[in-house]
Write an enzyme that holds these catalytic residues in place. Structure first.
Site, PDB file in Angstrom:
ATOM      1  CG  ASP A 159      -1.626  -1.339   1.391  1.00 36.54           C
ATOM      2  OD1 ASP A 159      -2.475  -1.636   0.545  1.00 36.54           O
ATOM      3  OD2 ASP A 159      -1.317  -2.086   2.340  1.00 36.54           O
ATOM      4  CG  HIS A 187      -3.226  -5.161   3.301  1.00 40.26           C
ATOM      5  ND1 HIS A 187      -2.799  -4.319   2.294  1.00 40.26           N
ATOM      6  CD2 HIS A 187      -3.526  -6.328   2.690  1.00 40.26           C
ATOM      7  CE1 HIS A 187      -2.839  -4.959   1.142  1.00 40.26           C
ATOM      8  NE2 HIS A 187      -3.275  -6.178   1.347  1.00 40.26           N
TER       9      HIS A 187
HETATM   10  N1  LIG Z   1      -0.602  -8.115   2.384  1.00 43.48           N
HETATM   11  C1  LIG Z   1      -0.629  -7.864   1.091  1.00 43.48           C
HETATM   12  O1  LIG Z   1      -0.301  -6.730   0.674  1.00 43.48           O
HETATM   13  C2  LIG Z   1      -1.014  -8.900   0.078  1.00 43.48           C
HETATM   14  C3  LIG Z   1      -1.509 -10.119   0.461  1.00 43.48           C
HETATM   15  N2  LIG Z   1      -1.887 -11.053  -0.465  1.00 43.48           N
HETATM   16  C4  LIG Z   1      -2.373 -12.342   0.023  1.00 43.48           C
HETATM   17  O2  LIG Z   1      -1.330 -13.329  -0.032  1.00 43.48           O
HETATM   18  C5  LIG Z   1      -1.892 -14.624  -0.027  1.00 43.48           C
HETATM   19  C6  LIG Z   1      -1.233 -15.491  -1.089  1.00 43.48           C
HETATM   20  O3  LIG Z   1      -1.505 -15.007  -2.380  1.00 43.48           O
HETATM   21  P1  LIG Z   1      -1.080 -15.823  -3.691  1.00 43.48           P
HETATM   22  O4  LIG Z   1       0.324 -16.265  -3.616  1.00 43.48           O
HETATM   23  O5  LIG Z   1      -1.518 -14.998  -4.832  1.00 43.48           O
HETATM   24  O6  LIG Z   1      -2.051 -17.090  -3.552  1.00 43.48           O
HETATM   25  P2  LIG Z   1      -1.917 -18.537  -4.209  1.00 43.48           P
HETATM   26  O7  LIG Z   1      -3.230 -19.212  -4.042  1.00 43.48           O
HETATM   27  O8  LIG Z   1      -1.309 -18.442  -5.561  1.00 43.48           O
HETATM   28  O9  LIG Z   1      -0.845 -19.238  -3.268  1.00 43.48           O
HETATM   29  C7  LIG Z   1      -1.122 -19.551  -1.940  1.00 43.48           C
HETATM   30  C8  LIG Z   1      -0.375 -20.843  -1.639  1.00 43.48           C
HETATM   31  O10 LIG Z   1      -0.513 -21.097  -0.257  1.00 43.48           O
HETATM   32  C9  LIG Z   1      -0.610 -22.497  -0.093  1.00 43.48           C
HETATM   33  N3  LIG Z   1      -1.198 -22.788   1.211  1.00 43.48           N
HETATM   34  C10 LIG Z   1      -2.494 -22.825   1.581  1.00 43.48           C
HETATM   35  N4  LIG Z   1      -2.623 -23.184   2.864  1.00 43.48           N
HETATM   36  C11 LIG Z   1      -1.370 -23.365   3.332  1.00 43.48           C
HETATM   37  C12 LIG Z   1      -0.836 -23.779   4.594  1.00 43.48           C
HETATM   38  N5  LIG Z   1      -1.635 -24.069   5.621  1.00 43.48           N
HETATM   39  N6  LIG Z   1       0.499 -23.866   4.710  1.00 43.48           N
HETATM   40  C13 LIG Z   1       1.313 -23.595   3.687  1.00 43.48           C
HETATM   41  N7  LIG Z   1       0.867 -23.247   2.453  1.00 43.48           N
HETATM   42  C14 LIG Z   1      -0.443 -23.119   2.295  1.00 43.48           C
HETATM   43  C15 LIG Z   1      -1.473 -22.931  -1.274  1.00 43.48           C
HETATM   44  O11 LIG Z   1      -1.304 -24.332  -1.542  1.00 43.48           O
HETATM   45  C16 LIG Z   1      -0.928 -22.046  -2.387  1.00 43.48           C
HETATM   46  O12 LIG Z   1       0.138 -22.689  -3.102  1.00 43.48           O
HETATM   47  C17 LIG Z   1      -3.409 -14.410  -0.244  1.00 43.48           C
HETATM   48  O13 LIG Z   1      -4.072 -14.504   1.018  1.00 43.48           O
HETATM   49  C18 LIG Z   1      -3.484 -12.996  -0.771  1.00 43.48           C
HETATM   50  O14 LIG Z   1      -4.732 -12.405  -0.537  1.00 43.48           O
HETATM   51  C19 LIG Z   1      -1.750 -10.812  -1.793  1.00 43.48           C
HETATM   52  C20 LIG Z   1      -1.252  -9.610  -2.239  1.00 43.48           C
HETATM   53  C21 LIG Z   1      -0.866  -8.563  -1.328  1.00 43.48           C
HETATM   54  O1  LIG Z   2      -6.352  -7.210  -2.880  1.00 40.75           O
HETATM   55  C1  LIG Z   2      -6.079  -8.388  -2.587  1.00 40.75           C
HETATM   56  O2  LIG Z   2      -6.890  -9.241  -2.247  1.00 40.75           O
HETATM   57  C2  LIG Z   2      -4.630  -8.768  -2.600  1.00 40.75           C
HETATM   58  C3  LIG Z   2      -3.962  -7.757  -1.801  1.00 40.75           C
HETATM   59  O3  LIG Z   2      -3.970  -7.788  -0.599  1.00 40.75           O
HETATM   60  C4  LIG Z   2      -3.481  -6.563  -2.497  1.00 40.75           C
HETATM   61  O4  LIG Z   2      -3.258  -6.593  -3.709  1.00 40.75           O
HETATM   62  O5  LIG Z   2      -3.291  -5.559  -1.819  1.00 40.75           O
END
Ligand SMILES: NC(=O)C1=CN([C@@H]2O[C@H](COP(=O)(O)OP(=O)(O)OC[C@H]3O[C@@H](n4cnc5c(N)ncnc54)[C@H](O)[C@@H]3O)[C@@H](O)[C@H]2O)C=CC1
Ligand SMILES: O=C([O-])CC(=O)C(=O)O
Length: 326
Positions: A159, A187
């Site tokens: 952000d 967030h």
């Molecule tokens: N804080 C932030 O600014 C942001 C947060 N996110 C969040 O990050 C997270 C991951 O996003 P992506 O990589 O795009 O998702 P994704 O679905 O591509 O990858 C998530 C991975 O986590 C694994 N997983 C699920 N449960 C698990 C567990 N108990 N232990 C270990 N691995 C586990 C899944 O098998 C999958 O491979 C989402 O919750 C998303 O909303 C995404 C973008 C920004």
């Molecule tokens: O928006 C979402 O769900 C993924 C995320 O946290 C971001 O891009 O900031």
């Protein structure tokens, strides 16, 4: 050459990790002189995909990559870890708020907090990326009573970076000219990007933009940027999220620049009247591997109302997961 450090990454076969792991292994996060051992956690059905990612990491022949552990057991992944990036969690789809993920994801963070408490290095630095990041960080922290709460943080750096880029674009400058950007709170779409302390090329940012753009365009665009990426890409931010995670950990481990600060979701000590114990994004400076909240900023009524609204949302999220908070 320094001794390698152990870096645990969860969700290691997911989208964000597909960018993140390569940046960590190349030295972008902890420095070009710091070897790393990657300890990668996935759920059992994703271990085959994880194997493919590990094969690609090998194929990069990164000089700093001193080892790779692949596991579906949190106690193996966090064993002696000095850094942990908790990415593994379900991402949201169109039309969802991040807090709609609480039910699906919260349990993951209580299990992982307990494992960290049991087996991780006592000086571990934890960054929670998986959404809703602040409340998941709170869950992990509360399940790790033997670790100092200051060591659990949530990511609002994406952000912060978005807010810098949008401001720079508006005033025809680059992000290099922007200092003291600040995201308060959660967030989520209640986060408050505060321009009252930011400067562009040494000038007060708030004087360079008009109030109607700030209120009517800038704040909602930063708040809704994640949703806009989901709409455009059909999947949530991945490379930019990984880059922000690298930035967050690098600032924390190696320090912030003189005269600037970063936004981090951290354990509130009551500063600025924010309830103690919430994981809330504050302006932070980092030095010697530790963070400190920037104190003494003047808060006007406009800011106060927005800081309280995002605090209120975090309190509600906390109350919704009481059963996971020992
Ligand atoms: N804080 C932030 O600014 C942001 C947060 N996110 C969040 O990050 C997270 C991951 O996003 P992506 O990589 O795009 O998702 P994704 O679905 O591509 O990858 C998530 C991975 O986590 C694994 N997983 C699920 N449960 C698990 C567990 N108990 N232990 C270990 N691995 C586990 C899944 O098998 C999958 O491979 C989402 O919750 C998303 O909303 C995404 C973008 C920004
Ligand atoms: O928006 C979402 O769900 C993924 C995320 O946290 C971001 O891009 O900031």
């Amino acid at each position: 050459m320094k001794a390698p450090v152990r870096v645990a990454v969860t969700g290691a076969a997911g989208q964000i990790s597909y960018s993140l792991l390569f940046r960590i292994a190349s030295g972008d996060m902890l420095g070009k002189d710091q070897p790393v051992i990657l300890q990668l956690l996935e759920i059992t059905p994703a271990l085959e995909a994880l194997k493919g990612v590990a094969m690609e990491l090998d194929d990069c022949a990164f000089p700093l990559l001193a080892g790779i552990v692949q596991t579906d057991d949190p106690k193996v992944a966090f064993k002696d870890a000095q850094y942990a990036l908790l990415v593994g969690a379900r991402p949201r789809g169109p039309g969802m708020e991040r807090k709609d993920l609480l039910e699906a994801n919260a349990a993951i963070f209580s299990v992982q907090g307990k494992a960290i408490n049991e087996v991780a290095s006592r000086d571990i630095k934890v960054l929670v990326v998986g959404n809703p990041a602040n409340t998941n960080a709170l869950i992990a922290q509360r399940n790790a009573p033997d670790i100092n709460p200051r060591q659990f943080t949530a990511m609002t750096r994406l952000d912060h970076n978005r807010a810098m880029a949008q401001l720079a674009g508006k005033v025809g400058k680059t992000v290099n000219d922007v200092k003291k950007m600040l995201i308060w709170g959660n967030h989520s779409s209640t986060q408050y990007p505060d321009l009252h302390h930011a400067t562009v090329d040494g000038k007060a940012a708030i004087d360079l933009v008009d109030q109607s753009w700030y209120e009517g365009t800038y704040i909602p665009e930063v708040q809704q940027r994640g949703a806009a990426i989901i709409k455009a890409r059909g999947a949530s931010s991945a490379a930019s999220a990984a880059s922000a995670a690298v930035d967050h950990m690098r600032s924390w481990a190696l320090g912030t620049a003189e005269g600037d600060w970063v936004s981090m979701g951290i354990y509130s000590d009551g500063s600025y009247g924010i309830q103690e114990g919430l994981i809330y994004s504050f302006p932070c400076t980092c030095k010697n591997g530790d963070w400190e909240i920037v104190q003494g900023l003047e808060i006007n009524e406009f800011s106060r109302a927005r800081m309280q609204a995002t605090e209120q949302e975090l309190a509600e999220e906390r109350d919704a997961v009481q059963h996971l908070l020992p």
